[in-house]
Scaffold this motif. Structure first.
Motif, PDB file in Angstrom:
ATOM      1  N   ARG A  56      23.556  19.809  33.110  1.00 42.91           N
ATOM      2  CA  ARG A  56      22.113  19.589  33.112  1.00 42.91           C
ATOM      3  C   ARG A  56      21.426  20.423  34.195  1.00 42.91           C
ATOM      4  O   ARG A  56      20.396  21.057  33.954  1.00 42.91           O
ATOM      5  CB  ARG A  56      21.815  18.104  33.310  1.00 42.91           C
ATOM      6  CG  ARG A  56      20.904  17.534  32.213  1.00 42.91           C
ATOM      7  CD  ARG A  56      20.415  16.174  32.590  1.00 42.91           C
ATOM      8  NE  ARG A  56      21.411  15.156  32.291  1.00 42.91           N
ATOM      9  CZ  ARG A  56      21.165  13.855  32.390  1.00 42.91           C
ATOM     10  NH1 ARG A  56      19.990  13.431  32.789  1.00 42.91           N
ATOM     11  NH2 ARG A  56      22.079  12.970  32.096  1.00 42.91           N
ATOM     12  N   GLU A  57      22.000  20.400  35.393  1.00 42.39           N
ATOM     13  CA  GLU A  57      21.417  21.174  36.492  1.00 42.39           C
ATOM     14  C   GLU A  57      21.547  22.675  36.228  1.00 42.39           C
ATOM     15  O   GLU A  57      20.623  23.452  36.525  1.00 42.39           O
ATOM     16  CB  GLU A  57      22.095  20.815  37.813  1.00 42.39           C
ATOM     17  CG  GLU A  57      21.758  19.439  38.350  1.00 42.39           C
ATOM     18  CD  GLU A  57      22.493  18.321  37.610  1.00 42.39           C
ATOM     19  OE1 GLU A  57      21.979  17.191  37.611  1.00 42.39           O
ATOM     20  OE2 GLU A  57      23.586  18.583  37.034  1.00 42.39           O
ATOM     21  N   ILE A  58      22.680  23.087  35.670  1.00 46.53           N
ATOM     22  CA  ILE A  58      22.877  24.497  35.348  1.00 46.53           C
ATOM     23  C   ILE A  58      21.822  24.958  34.338  1.00 46.53           C
ATOM     24  O   ILE A  58      21.229  26.033  34.462  1.00 46.53           O
ATOM     25  CB  ILE A  58      24.290  24.739  34.793  1.00 46.53           C
ATOM     26  CG1 ILE A  58      25.358  24.439  35.858  1.00 46.53           C
ATOM     27  CG2 ILE A  58      24.435  26.172  34.279  1.00 46.53           C
ATOM     28  CD1 ILE A  58      25.312  25.316  37.066  1.00 46.53           C
ATOM     29  N   THR A  59      21.562  24.122  33.337  1.00 50.92           N
ATOM     30  CA  THR A  59      20.552  24.454  32.336  1.00 50.92           C
ATOM     31  C   THR A  59      19.168  24.563  32.960  1.00 50.92           C
ATOM     32  O   THR A  59      18.391  25.479  32.647  1.00 50.92           O
ATOM     33  CB  THR A  59      20.536  23.404  31.212  1.00 50.92           C
ATOM     34  OG1 THR A  59      21.815  23.382  30.565  1.00 50.92           O
ATOM     35  CG2 THR A  59      19.450  23.701  30.194  1.00 50.92           C
ATOM     36  N   LEU A  93      24.704  32.550  37.171  1.00 51.68           N
ATOM     37  CA  LEU A  93      23.467  32.322  37.914  1.00 51.68           C
ATOM     38  C   LEU A  93      23.519  33.140  39.201  1.00 51.68           C
ATOM     39  O   LEU A  93      24.388  32.917  40.049  1.00 51.68           O
ATOM     40  CB  LEU A  93      23.301  30.838  38.238  1.00 51.68           C
ATOM     41  CG  LEU A  93      22.997  29.932  37.046  1.00 51.68           C
ATOM     42  CD1 LEU A  93      23.141  28.470  37.430  1.00 51.68           C
ATOM     43  CD2 LEU A  93      21.588  30.193  36.507  1.00 51.68           C
ATOM     44  N   PRO A  94      22.616  34.103  39.373  1.00 50.51           N
ATOM     45  CA  PRO A  94      22.636  34.928  40.583  1.00 50.51           C
ATOM     46  C   PRO A  94      22.191  34.134  41.803  1.00 50.51           C
ATOM     47  O   PRO A  94      21.197  33.410  41.749  1.00 50.51           O
ATOM     48  CB  PRO A  94      21.638  36.045  40.255  1.00 50.51           C
ATOM     49  CG  PRO A  94      20.705  35.425  39.257  1.00 50.51           C
ATOM     50  CD  PRO A  94      21.528  34.459  38.446  1.00 50.51           C
ATOM     51  N   VAL A  95      22.929  34.264  42.878  1.00 48.41           N
ATOM     52  CA  VAL A  95      22.602  33.538  44.106  1.00 48.41           C
ATOM     53  C   VAL A  95      22.762  34.472  45.296  1.00 48.41           C
ATOM     54  O   VAL A  95      23.472  35.474  45.235  1.00 48.41           O
ATOM     55  CB  VAL A  95      23.505  32.297  44.301  1.00 48.41           C
ATOM     56  CG1 VAL A  95      23.292  31.290  43.190  1.00 48.41           C
ATOM     57  CG2 VAL A  95      24.974  32.699  44.382  1.00 48.41           C
ATOM     58  N   TRP A  96      22.085  34.121  46.370  1.00 45.66           N
ATOM     59  CA  TRP A  96      22.301  34.814  47.633  1.00 45.66           C
ATOM     60  C   TRP A  96      22.189  33.804  48.754  1.00 45.66           C
ATOM     61  O   TRP A  96      21.496  32.799  48.641  1.00 45.66           O
ATOM     62  CB  TRP A  96      21.334  35.982  47.825  1.00 45.66           C
ATOM     63  CG  TRP A  96      19.879  35.687  47.728  1.00 45.66           C
ATOM     64  CD1 TRP A  96      19.154  35.459  46.593  1.00 45.66           C
ATOM     65  CD2 TRP A  96      18.943  35.609  48.812  1.00 45.66           C
ATOM     66  NE1 TRP A  96      17.837  35.228  46.896  1.00 45.66           N
ATOM     67  CE2 TRP A  96      17.668  35.328  48.240  1.00 45.66           C
ATOM     68  CE3 TRP A  96      19.050  35.754  50.188  1.00 45.66           C
ATOM     69  CZ2 TRP A  96      16.522  35.190  49.013  1.00 45.66           C
ATOM     70  CZ3 TRP A  96      17.910  35.626  50.958  1.00 45.66           C
ATOM     71  CH2 TRP A  96      16.659  35.346  50.362  1.00 45.66           C
ATOM     72  N   LEU A  97      22.929  34.054  49.820  1.00 51.29           N
ATOM     73  CA  LEU A  97      22.997  33.138  50.949  1.00 51.29           C
ATOM     74  C   LEU A  97      22.063  33.599  52.053  1.00 51.29           C
ATOM     75  O   LEU A  97      22.021  34.785  52.378  1.00 51.29           O
ATOM     76  CB  LEU A  97      24.427  33.054  51.494  1.00 51.29           C
ATOM     77  CG  LEU A  97      25.542  32.772  50.486  1.00 51.29           C
ATOM     78  CD1 LEU A  97      26.877  32.664  51.205  1.00 51.29           C
ATOM     79  CD2 LEU A  97      25.254  31.519  49.686  1.00 51.29           C
ATOM     80  N   ASP A  98      21.332  32.666  52.649  1.00 57.73           N
ATOM     81  CA  ASP A  98      20.450  33.060  53.741  1.00 57.73           C
ATOM     82  C   ASP A  98      21.232  33.656  54.897  1.00 57.73           C
ATOM     83  O   ASP A  98      20.725  34.470  55.651  1.00 57.73           O
ATOM     84  CB  ASP A  98      19.583  31.885  54.200  1.00 57.73           C
ATOM     85  CG  ASP A  98      20.389  30.689  54.682  1.00 57.73           C
ATOM     86  OD1 ASP A  98      21.631  30.737  54.648  1.00 57.73           O
ATOM     87  OD2 ASP A  98      19.763  29.700  55.077  1.00 57.73           O
ATOM     88  N   ALA A  99      22.513  33.278  55.027  1.00 56.19           N
ATOM     89  CA  ALA A  99      23.329  33.816  56.115  1.00 56.19           C
ATOM     90  C   ALA A  99      23.466  35.333  56.021  1.00 56.19           C
ATOM     91  O   ALA A  99      23.671  36.019  57.028  1.00 56.19           O
ATOM     92  CB  ALA A  99      24.713  33.173  56.089  1.00 56.19           C
ATOM     93  N   ALA A 144      12.147  34.873  44.599  1.00 57.47           N
ATOM     94  CA  ALA A 144      13.269  34.105  44.063  1.00 57.47           C
ATOM     95  C   ALA A 144      12.807  33.133  42.983  1.00 57.47           C
ATOM     96  O   ALA A 144      11.725  32.549  43.089  1.00 57.47           O
ATOM     97  CB  ALA A 144      13.959  33.331  45.184  1.00 57.47           C
ATOM     98  N   PRO A 145      13.616  32.913  41.931  1.00 52.40           N
ATOM     99  CA  PRO A 145      13.242  31.943  40.905  1.00 52.40           C
ATOM    100  C   PRO A 145      13.316  30.503  41.390  1.00 52.40           C
ATOM    101  O   PRO A 145      12.734  29.607  40.774  1.00 52.40           O
ATOM    102  CB  PRO A 145      14.260  32.196  39.788  1.00 52.40           C
ATOM    103  CG  PRO A 145      15.438  32.788  40.485  1.00 52.40           C
ATOM    104  CD  PRO A 145      14.874  33.611  41.610  1.00 52.40           C
ATOM    105  N   LEU A 150      15.099  31.029  35.414  1.00 54.33           N
ATOM    106  CA  LEU A 150      15.225  32.483  35.374  1.00 54.33           C
ATOM    107  C   LEU A 150      14.303  33.105  34.332  1.00 54.33           C
ATOM    108  O   LEU A 150      13.984  34.290  34.399  1.00 54.33           O
ATOM    109  CB  LEU A 150      16.671  32.883  35.058  1.00 54.33           C
ATOM    110  CG  LEU A 150      17.706  32.615  36.147  1.00 54.33           C
ATOM    111  CD1 LEU A 150      19.093  32.920  35.626  1.00 54.33           C
ATOM    112  CD2 LEU A 150      17.401  33.437  37.393  1.00 54.33           C
ATOM    113  N   GLY A 151      13.866  32.285  33.365  1.00 49.34           N
ATOM    114  CA  GLY A 151      13.044  32.814  32.291  1.00 49.34           C
ATOM    115  C   GLY A 151      11.573  32.892  32.609  1.00 49.34           C
ATOM    116  O   GLY A 151      10.815  33.503  31.866  1.00 49.34           O
TER     117      GLY A 151
END
Length: 307
Positions: free
Chosen positions: A115-118, A32-38, A54-55, A124-125
């Motif tokens: 469940r949360e990962i799903t 799962l691609p993520v980025w930090l606001d920092a 962002a998704p 993303l879709g």
């Protein structure tokens, strides 16, 4: 972890950075691609653009993030763009701006499960969000003093952040009658709204928009229901919506919030819309919006605001 149009934003306070690092690595390990606001605090415009694409937004809720003006702005910007949210409760109470959104309970410092990962992978879709049916733990919502909420409203309008101020106004109304976790008002809630609070909100909107927005202007454009229409019902709402530009005469379906406010010029009386973007993942969102608007306007007609 890098910024990009396909990445989930992790919004958090620096005090929670240790947990955020674990969470980011956990999500990255699940592809799962993520980025930090920092990573982008030097350039607010990049955060704006990133949130628009962002998704979804993952907000770490804690006492520190509740106090963070930056986290609040990121939540408001995400809601303004209709982004889905996964709030993660690390400690304390739920953030007042996310009170009507299901959350993941991480008070034991646990990480989101399959469940949360799903759910995140599904986001993303495409833009369609399926509301979660699993119950969240009962956790109080963090609230602030009325003066603190009015101060936030003044600051947003002074900065020219009209959509942010609009969302804050709705939250302030809900908070005043203990309906933040529901996200909408019934007519029975409307009669509990303080005329003094409505007048304060109207004064602030009018001051910072040179009299072009606010409850009084809405009332001047729509003082009551059309002839033969029952007060507080849909025809009453529709006439108001047409008079202030929320709807048009072509009978088109009401746009989602991010489309409603995506214009350069707003008609007189357009704000406050009393919309709650959190509810727009549910099919009943328009009915809830209608109920909220009419609850407020029925109270306004009897409160003397703008008289």
């Amino acid at each position: 972890m890098s910024f990009g149009s396909a990445g989930f934003l992790l919004s958090y306070a620096q005090a929670d950075a240790a947990y955020v690092q674990r969470l980011a690595e956990h999500l990255a390990a699940s592809d799962l691609p993520v980025w930090l606001d920092a990573e982008l605090r030097r350039d607010p415009a990049e955060i704006h653009d990133g949130l628009a694409a962002a998704p979804g937004v993952i907000v770490i809720m804690s006492p520190a993030s509740e106090r963070s003006e930056r986290v609040e702005r990121e939540i408001l910007e995400g809601q303004r763009h209709g982004r889905p949210f996964l709030p993660v409760l690390l400690s304390g109470k739920r953030h007042f701006l996310l009170a009507a959104t299901s959350f993941f309970d991480a008070r034991d410092c646990g990480l989101p499960g399959q469940r949360e990962i799903t759910d995140l992978r599904d986001l993303l879709g495409g833009p369609v969000v399926r509301p979660s049916q699993r119950p969240s733990p009962v956790v109080p919502v963090a609230t602030s003093s009325t003066e603190g909420s009015l101060r936030r409203l003044r600051q947003a309008l002074e900065d020219g952040r009209f959509a942010h101020a609009d969302i804050l106004t709705t939250a302030l109304l809900l908070e005043s009658v203990q309906r933040l976790d529901k996200g909408w008002l019934r007519q029975a809630d409307g009669v509990r709204l303080s005329p003094a609070l409505l007048a304060d909100i109207d004064t602030i909107w009018s001051k910072f928009t040179q009299g072009q927005q606010g409850f009084a202007l809405q009332l001047s454009r729509h003082p009551g229901p059309p002839p033969g229409a029952p007060p507080g019902r849909y025809r009453d709402f529709l006439a108001l919506a047409l008079s202030v530009g929320w709807k048009n005469l072509r009978g088109e379906v009401s746009p989602r919030y991010e489309e409603l406010v995506a214009v350069d010029q707003f008609p007189p009386g357009f704000f406050p819309t009393m919309r709650n973007p959190q509810l727009e993942r549910f099919e009943s969102w328009h009915d809830r919006w209608t109920d909220t608007v009419m609850a407020v306007h029925m109270r306004l007609r009897n409160s003397g605001v703008g008289a």
